[in-house]
Design an enzyme around this catalytic site. Structure first.
Site, PDB file in Angstrom:
ATOM      1  N   HIS A  64       2.663-150.778 -47.534  1.00 15.91           N
ATOM      2  CA  HIS A  64       3.045-151.285 -48.860  1.00 15.91           C
ATOM      3  C   HIS A  64       4.559-151.381 -48.992  1.00 15.91           C
ATOM      4  O   HIS A  64       5.294-150.761 -48.217  1.00 15.91           O
ATOM      5  CB  HIS A  64       2.487-150.368 -49.957  1.00 15.91           C
ATOM      6  CG  HIS A  64       1.025-150.568 -50.224  1.00 15.91           C
ATOM      7  ND1 HIS A  64       0.051-149.962 -49.462  1.00 15.91           N
ATOM      8  CD2 HIS A  64       0.371-151.316 -51.149  1.00 15.91           C
ATOM      9  CE1 HIS A  64      -1.133-150.337 -49.912  1.00 15.91           C
ATOM     10  NE2 HIS A  64      -0.971-151.154 -50.929  1.00 15.91           N
TER      11      HIS A  64
ATOM     12  N   LYS B 265       9.605-149.526 -73.644  1.00 21.96           N
ATOM     13  CA  LYS B 265      10.686-149.787 -74.601  1.00 21.96           C
ATOM     14  C   LYS B 265      10.331-150.957 -75.515  1.00 21.96           C
ATOM     15  O   LYS B 265       9.256-151.529 -75.392  1.00 21.96           O
ATOM     16  CB  LYS B 265      12.006-150.015 -73.870  1.00 21.96           C
ATOM     17  CG  LYS B 265      12.048-151.172 -72.911  1.00 21.96           C
ATOM     18  CD  LYS B 265      13.435-151.277 -72.287  1.00 21.96           C
ATOM     19  CE  LYS B 265      13.597-152.596 -71.581  1.00 21.96           C
ATOM     20  NZ  LYS B 265      14.878-152.767 -70.928  1.00 21.96           N
TER      21      LYS B 265
ATOM     22  N   THR C  47      -3.247-146.819 -59.598  1.00 19.39           N
ATOM     23  CA  THR C  47      -3.857-145.971 -58.565  1.00 19.39           C
ATOM     24  C   THR C  47      -3.409-144.514 -58.743  1.00 19.39           C
ATOM     25  O   THR C  47      -2.563-144.215 -59.579  1.00 19.39           O
ATOM     26  CB  THR C  47      -3.498-146.485 -57.164  1.00 19.39           C
ATOM     27  OG1 THR C  47      -2.094-146.756 -57.125  1.00 19.39           O
ATOM     28  CG2 THR C  47      -4.262-147.750 -56.831  1.00 19.39           C
TER      29      THR C  47
ATOM     30  N   ARG D 159       5.933-155.350 -68.156  1.00 24.39           N
ATOM     31  CA  ARG D 159       7.133-155.793 -67.427  1.00 24.39           C
ATOM     32  C   ARG D 159       7.091-155.414 -65.955  1.00 24.39           C
ATOM     33  O   ARG D 159       8.013-155.689 -65.192  1.00 24.39           O
ATOM     34  CB  ARG D 159       8.399-155.238 -68.088  1.00 24.39           C
ATOM     35  CG  ARG D 159       8.772-155.957 -69.398  1.00 24.39           C
ATOM     36  CD  ARG D 159       9.992-155.356 -70.082  1.00 24.39           C
ATOM     37  NE  ARG D 159       9.854-153.929 -70.317  1.00 24.39           N
ATOM     38  CZ  ARG D 159      10.538-152.987 -69.671  1.00 24.39           C
ATOM     39  NH1 ARG D 159      11.412-153.328 -68.754  1.00 24.39           N
ATOM     40  NH2 ARG D 159      10.344-151.708 -69.964  1.00 24.39           N
TER      41      ARG D 159
ATOM     42  N   MET E 299       2.798-156.033 -61.440  1.00 28.27           N
ATOM     43  CA  MET E 299       1.409-156.428 -61.683  1.00 28.27           C
ATOM     44  C   MET E 299       1.181-156.803 -63.148  1.00 28.27           C
ATOM     45  O   MET E 299       0.443-157.737 -63.457  1.00 28.27           O
ATOM     46  CB  MET E 299       0.474-155.272 -61.316  1.00 28.27           C
ATOM     47  CG  MET E 299       0.198-155.138 -59.848  1.00 28.27           C
ATOM     48  SD  MET E 299      -0.817-156.480 -59.217  1.00 28.27           S
ATOM     49  CE  MET E 299      -2.442-155.966 -59.758  1.00 28.27           C
TER      50      MET E 299
ATOM     51  N   LYS F 277       6.438-148.279 -54.050  1.00 30.69           N
ATOM     52  CA  LYS F 277       5.150-147.680 -54.414  1.00 30.69           C
ATOM     53  C   LYS F 277       5.307-146.170 -54.609  1.00 30.69           C
ATOM     54  O   LYS F 277       5.951-145.491 -53.799  1.00 30.69           O
ATOM     55  CB  LYS F 277       4.118-147.993 -53.323  1.00 30.69           C
ATOM     56  CG  LYS F 277       2.724-147.537 -53.689  1.00 30.69           C
ATOM     57  CD  LYS F 277       1.684-148.174 -52.798  1.00 30.69           C
ATOM     58  CE  LYS F 277       0.287-147.651 -53.113  1.00 30.69           C
ATOM     59  NZ  LYS F 277      -0.111-147.836 -54.515  1.00 30.69           N
TER      60      LYS F 277
HETATM   61  N1  NAD Z   1      -5.623-152.388 -58.164  1.00 28.41           N
HETATM   62  C1  NAD Z   1      -4.824-153.260 -57.565  1.00 28.41           C
HETATM   63  O1  NAD Z   1      -5.270-154.282 -57.018  1.00 28.41           O
HETATM   64  C2  NAD Z   1      -3.348-152.998 -57.571  1.00 28.41           C
HETATM   65  C3  NAD Z   1      -2.457-153.939 -57.069  1.00 28.41           C
HETATM   66  C4  NAD Z   1      -1.101-153.667 -57.157  1.00 28.41           C
HETATM   67  C5  NAD Z   1      -0.666-152.487 -57.729  1.00 28.41           C
HETATM   68  N2  NAD Z   1      -1.585-151.583 -58.179  1.00 28.41           N
HETATM   69  C6  NAD Z   1      -1.197-150.361 -58.869  1.00 28.41           C
HETATM   70  O2  NAD Z   1      -0.791-150.744 -60.172  1.00 28.41           O
HETATM   71  C7  NAD Z   1       0.228-149.882 -60.637  1.00 28.41           C
HETATM   72  C8  NAD Z   1       1.442-150.706 -61.036  1.00 28.41           C
HETATM   73  O3  NAD Z   1       1.992-151.319 -59.890  1.00 28.41           O
HETATM   74  P1  NAD Z   1       3.300-152.234 -59.993  1.00 28.41           P
HETATM   75  O4  NAD Z   1       3.648-152.621 -58.631  1.00 28.41           O
HETATM   76  O5  NAD Z   1       3.090-153.279 -61.031  1.00 28.41           O
HETATM   77  O6  NAD Z   1       4.361-151.162 -60.531  1.00 28.41           O
HETATM   78  P2  NAD Z   1       5.683-151.419 -61.384  1.00 28.41           P
HETATM   79  O7  NAD Z   1       6.520-150.198 -61.200  1.00 28.41           O
HETATM   80  O8  NAD Z   1       6.262-152.741 -61.076  1.00 28.41           O
HETATM   81  O9  NAD Z   1       5.142-151.478 -62.882  1.00 28.41           O
HETATM   82  C9  NAD Z   1       4.729-150.386 -63.618  1.00 28.41           C
HETATM   83  C10 NAD Z   1       5.130-150.663 -65.056  1.00 28.41           C
HETATM   84  O10 NAD Z   1       4.537-149.671 -65.875  1.00 28.41           O
HETATM   85  C11 NAD Z   1       5.474-149.350 -66.882  1.00 28.41           C
HETATM   86  N3  NAD Z   1       5.151-148.065 -67.445  1.00 28.41           N
HETATM   87  C12 NAD Z   1       5.296-146.837 -66.888  1.00 28.41           C
HETATM   88  N4  NAD Z   1       4.897-145.892 -67.753  1.00 28.41           N
HETATM   89  C13 NAD Z   1       4.473-146.535 -68.848  1.00 28.41           C
HETATM   90  C14 NAD Z   1       3.944-146.098 -70.091  1.00 28.41           C
HETATM   91  N5  NAD Z   1       3.771-144.811 -70.367  1.00 28.41           N
HETATM   92  N6  NAD Z   1       3.600-147.042 -70.996  1.00 28.41           N
HETATM   93  C15 NAD Z   1       3.762-148.333 -70.726  1.00 28.41           C
HETATM   94  N7  NAD Z   1       4.265-148.821 -69.589  1.00 28.41           N
HETATM   95  C16 NAD Z   1       4.620-147.923 -68.661  1.00 28.41           C
HETATM   96  C17 NAD Z   1       6.830-149.392 -66.173  1.00 28.41           C
HETATM   97  O11 NAD Z   1       7.874-149.528 -67.106  1.00 28.41           O
HETATM   98  C18 NAD Z   1       6.658-150.590 -65.271  1.00 28.41           C
HETATM   99  O12 NAD Z   1       7.089-151.766 -65.930  1.00 28.41           O
HETATM  100  C19 NAD Z   1       0.463-148.892 -59.505  1.00 28.41           C
HETATM  101  O13 NAD Z   1      -0.298-147.735 -59.739  1.00 28.41           O
HETATM  102  C20 NAD Z   1      -0.060-149.609 -58.276  1.00 28.41           C
HETATM  103  O14 NAD Z   1      -0.492-148.732 -57.275  1.00 28.41           O
HETATM  104  C21 NAD Z   1      -2.896-151.824 -58.108  1.00 28.41           C
HETATM  105  O1  LIG Z   2       1.492-152.383 -54.874  1.00 28.35           O
HETATM  106  C1  LIG Z   2       0.729-151.401 -54.959  1.00 28.35           C
HETATM  107  O2  LIG Z   2       1.114-150.287 -55.369  1.00 28.35           O
HETATM  108  C2  LIG Z   2      -0.686-151.562 -54.595  1.00 28.35           C
HETATM  109  N1  LIG Z   2      -1.475-150.556 -54.745  1.00 28.35           N
HETATM  110  C3  LIG Z   2      -2.859-150.570 -54.523  1.00 28.35           C
HETATM  111  C4  LIG Z   2      -3.318-149.311 -53.816  1.00 28.35           C
HETATM  112  O3  LIG Z   2      -2.725-148.229 -54.024  1.00 28.35           O
HETATM  113  O4  LIG Z   2      -4.287-149.378 -53.076  1.00 28.35           O
HETATM  114  C5  LIG Z   2      -3.447-151.794 -53.924  1.00 28.35           C
HETATM  115  C6  LIG Z   2      -2.608-152.955 -53.751  1.00 28.35           C
HETATM  116  C7  LIG Z   2      -1.161-152.864 -54.113  1.00 28.35           C
END
Ligand code: NAD
Ligand SMILES: O=C(O)C1=N[C@H](C(=O)O)CCC1
Length: 266
Positions: A155, A38, A101, A12, A15, A159
């Site tokens: 960002h 949940k 991350t 949910r 990402m 975050k």
């Molecule tokens: N590698 C990439 O290209 C990239 C891109 C964007 C975001 N990210 C990273 O991805 C992660 C998620 O980012 P986001 O923007 O989607 O965050 P977000 O807060 O929108 O989503 C995180 C989700 O994880 C869920 N969650 C938390 N603990 C959990 C658990 N124990 N079990 C199951 N679900 C759980 C939350 O309920 C939430 O829905 C962050 O660490 C962000 O830095 C990485």
């Molecule tokens: O939305 C975020 O959180 C993102 N995290 C990544 C990072 O920590 O580098 C990359 C892109 C978006």
């Protein structure tokens, strides 16, 4: 072609939702479960926004991986749970593709050892966007010639971790080619703590958090009479999905830890 069976943790989230859609819409991928905070025991298709996407929901990753047969776990949760999920997946013979991350050097070391022992692939990708990978590679190239560099990552304000995983990875790639160097004036003093940003080997990382932003990074190099700026912008989260797809496809062919998509992009 046999389908790759995938569980998604964090469905949910911003990402996670995109990743669920990617898996659902990719012919050779199959969504076998989701791990959420949940709706334990429920089904994803009953959750608003996921109508017509069936998958059992588990709140406990261990129970999920013991109940459902998965090849790959895509983790897009929080720095707090990312490591626990990755370790649990490897313990259950499931290959993790991790976008979450906030992993430390010690975490990566432990995962590398687990991958070797289990002969399983694991991909930790601080950034899945192809343009961001190129931005990091170009920055590494530039750092051979320009040794003074500051990284400005920008960002959205939801975050949790700072600096971003991408900024840390960029600094590490630069570190591989740049001789250790303390930048700025040797006697510089911060009159307000944090003014010069985080310090990795003398390089400075500045973290901007603002509503309206998604994911942006600017790597600035300076030398006498000139500067060079390398910048990447992600304007939506779809920009990450071709990298997630590539990682899932590649992870079935590797048996070690890969930290950074630049290692699998030709
Ligand atoms: N590698 C990439 O290209 C990239 C891109 C964007 C975001 N990210 C990273 O991805 C992660 C998620 O980012 P986001 O923007 O989607 O965050 P977000 O807060 O929108 O989503 C995180 C989700 O994880 C869920 N969650 C938390 N603990 C959990 C658990 N124990 N079990 C199951 N679900 C759980 C939350 O309920 C939430 O829905 C962050 O660490 C962000 O830095 C990485
Ligand atoms: O939305 C975020 O959180 C993102 N995290 C990544 C990072 O920590 O580098 C990359 C892109 C978006």
């Amino acid at each position: 072609m046999e389908k790759i069976k995938i569980a998604v943790a964090g469905p949910r989230g911003r990402m996670g939702k995109e990743a669920v859609l990617l898996v659902h819409n990719t012919e050779h991928f199959e969504l076998v479960a989701v791990i959420d905070r949940k709706n334990d025991g429920g089904n994803l298709q009953d959750v608003k926004g996921f109508e017509n996407i069936p998958a059992p929901i588990f709140t406990d990753i261990k129970e999920c991986l013991e109940t459902v047969q998965a090849d790959v776990l895509i983790d897009l949760t929080t720095p707090e749970f990312g490591m626990l999920h990755t370790v649990t997946a490897l313990e259950h013979g499931v290959r993790p593709v991790v976008g979450t991350t906030g992993f430390t050097k010690e975490d990566l070391q432990k995962l590398q050892e687990m991958c070797e022992e289990k002969e399983l692939g694991c991909i930790i990708a601080p950034n899945f966007a192809l343009g961001a990978i190129l931005m990091m590679k170009f920055s590494q190239m530039a750092a051979k010639y320009f040794t003074d560099v500051e990284i400005i990552e920008m960002h959205h304000d939801q975050k949790l971790d700072a600096p971003s995983g991408t900024a840390v990875k960029t600094a590490q790639l630069i570190q591989e080619v740049r001789e250790s160097k303390q930048q700025g004036h040797p006697d510089e003093k911060e009159t307000i703590p944090g003014a010069r940003g985080a310090n990795i080997d003398g390089m400075r990382i500045h973290s901007v958090r603002l509503p309206g932003l998604i994911a942006h990074q600017q790597v600035m190099f300076g030398a006498d009479g000139q500067s060079l700026t390398i910048r990447h912008d992600s304007y939506n989260r779809e920009s990450f999905m071709s990298g997630v797809k590539l990682a899932v496809e590649n992870i079935m062919k590797i048996d070690m830890l890969v930290y950074g998509l630049e290692n699998i992009i030709e």
